[in-house]
Design a protein around this motif. Sequence first.
Motif, PDB file in Angstrom:
ATOM      1  N   ALA A 107       0.830  -1.212   0.000  1.00 54.78           N
ATOM      2  CA  ALA A 107       0.000   0.000   0.000  1.00 54.78           C
ATOM      3  C   ALA A 107       0.860   1.257   0.000  1.00 54.78           C
ATOM      4  CB  ALA A 107      -0.931  -0.006   1.216  1.00 54.78           C
ATOM      5  N   LEU A 122      -9.648   2.179  -8.287  1.00 54.62           N
ATOM      6  CA  LEU A 122      -9.853   2.012  -6.852  1.00 54.62           C
ATOM      7  C   LEU A 122     -11.133   2.711  -6.391  1.00 54.62           C
ATOM      8  CD1 LEU A 122      -6.196   2.522  -5.591  1.00 54.62           C
ATOM      9  CD2 LEU A 122      -7.577   0.469  -5.234  1.00 54.62           C
ATOM     10  N   VAL A 151      -5.001  -2.384  -5.356  1.00 49.30           N
ATOM     11  CA  VAL A 151      -3.919  -1.717  -4.623  1.00 49.30           C
ATOM     12  C   VAL A 151      -2.575  -2.295  -5.056  1.00 49.30           C
ATOM     13  CG1 VAL A 151      -2.867  -1.361  -2.355  1.00 49.30           C
ATOM     14  CG2 VAL A 151      -5.338  -1.112  -2.623  1.00 49.30           C
ATOM     15  N   TYR A 202      -7.787   4.199   0.363  1.00 52.11           N
ATOM     16  CA  TYR A 202      -7.966   4.955  -0.884  1.00 52.11           C
ATOM     17  C   TYR A 202      -7.503   6.401  -0.721  1.00 52.11           C
ATOM     18  CZ  TYR A 202     -10.158   7.670  -4.530  1.00 52.11           C
ATOM     19  OH  TYR A 202     -10.372   8.568  -5.559  1.00 52.11           O
ATOM     20  N   ILE A 205      -3.740   6.734  -0.610  1.00 55.33           N
ATOM     21  CA  ILE A 205      -3.146   6.536  -1.940  1.00 55.33           C
ATOM     22  C   ILE A 205      -3.424   7.744  -2.825  1.00 55.33           C
ATOM     23  CG2 ILE A 205      -3.288   5.136  -4.049  1.00 55.33           C
ATOM     24  CD1 ILE A 205      -3.730   2.699  -2.258  1.00 55.33           C
TER      25      ILE A 205
END
Length: 243
Positions: A107, A122, A151, A202, A205
Amino acid sequence: MRPLNLRIEQEIERSIRSREYSAGQKLPTENEYCAKFSASRTVVREALKSLNSKGLVDIKKGSGIYVTQLSTKGAIDMLNFYFEMSQDKDLVYNTIKARQYFEPEIAAQAAMRRTDSNLHDLKISLDKLIACPLENVELETELDREFHSLVTDSAANPVVKIIMEPIFNLIPKHNKTVYGKDGPISDSDRRDATVKFHKGIYEAIEQKDSREAYYQMKQSLLKTEKNHLALMDFLKKNNTNLQ
């Protein structure tokens, strides 16, 4: 002394692993192997059948015997087969622990290396999870698998993909050992936790925050472990099996 079919199998395998024959190359015929090893066709076929089951050779009827072409799909399929056939009673727990070792760093890498396309995929997966009917555990666990796979895609490392994809494929198969019908975890609590962590992963990221992505993934998998152990303890105390 080793059986002749095993000796033949090992010799052919040695020739492949030493690159005497390359991927996709045609091997000698059954008759040629019979002559080389002074063996019957039945014995040679037993050796080739074993090599085929290992994924080392591809037997094409009417064409011949070929060294298996290397591919990501082939590697994943072999690991999928291993997990599918495994009789390890602790497979699910050990899988969860393995994910804790790898996925937080995956991640973190995804946060640093993701593309806009990765982020788009995602977000779609997250939205589908939020919209998923609460009682549809099968769909929810498939969406969970999809999200974690995406991911990994975002980390942009094909070797990591090969290693993790078979592990992710266990998520729907073993969802009962994490949730379980009539277990100690309610549907709403399960969903709230899943959505919470997927959102956290999410957003980290999206913001390219590798430390937060690592943390959110770690906490998600610690929660998965806790759920699994709670259900196993519940079943043991109530002397019941999974439904």
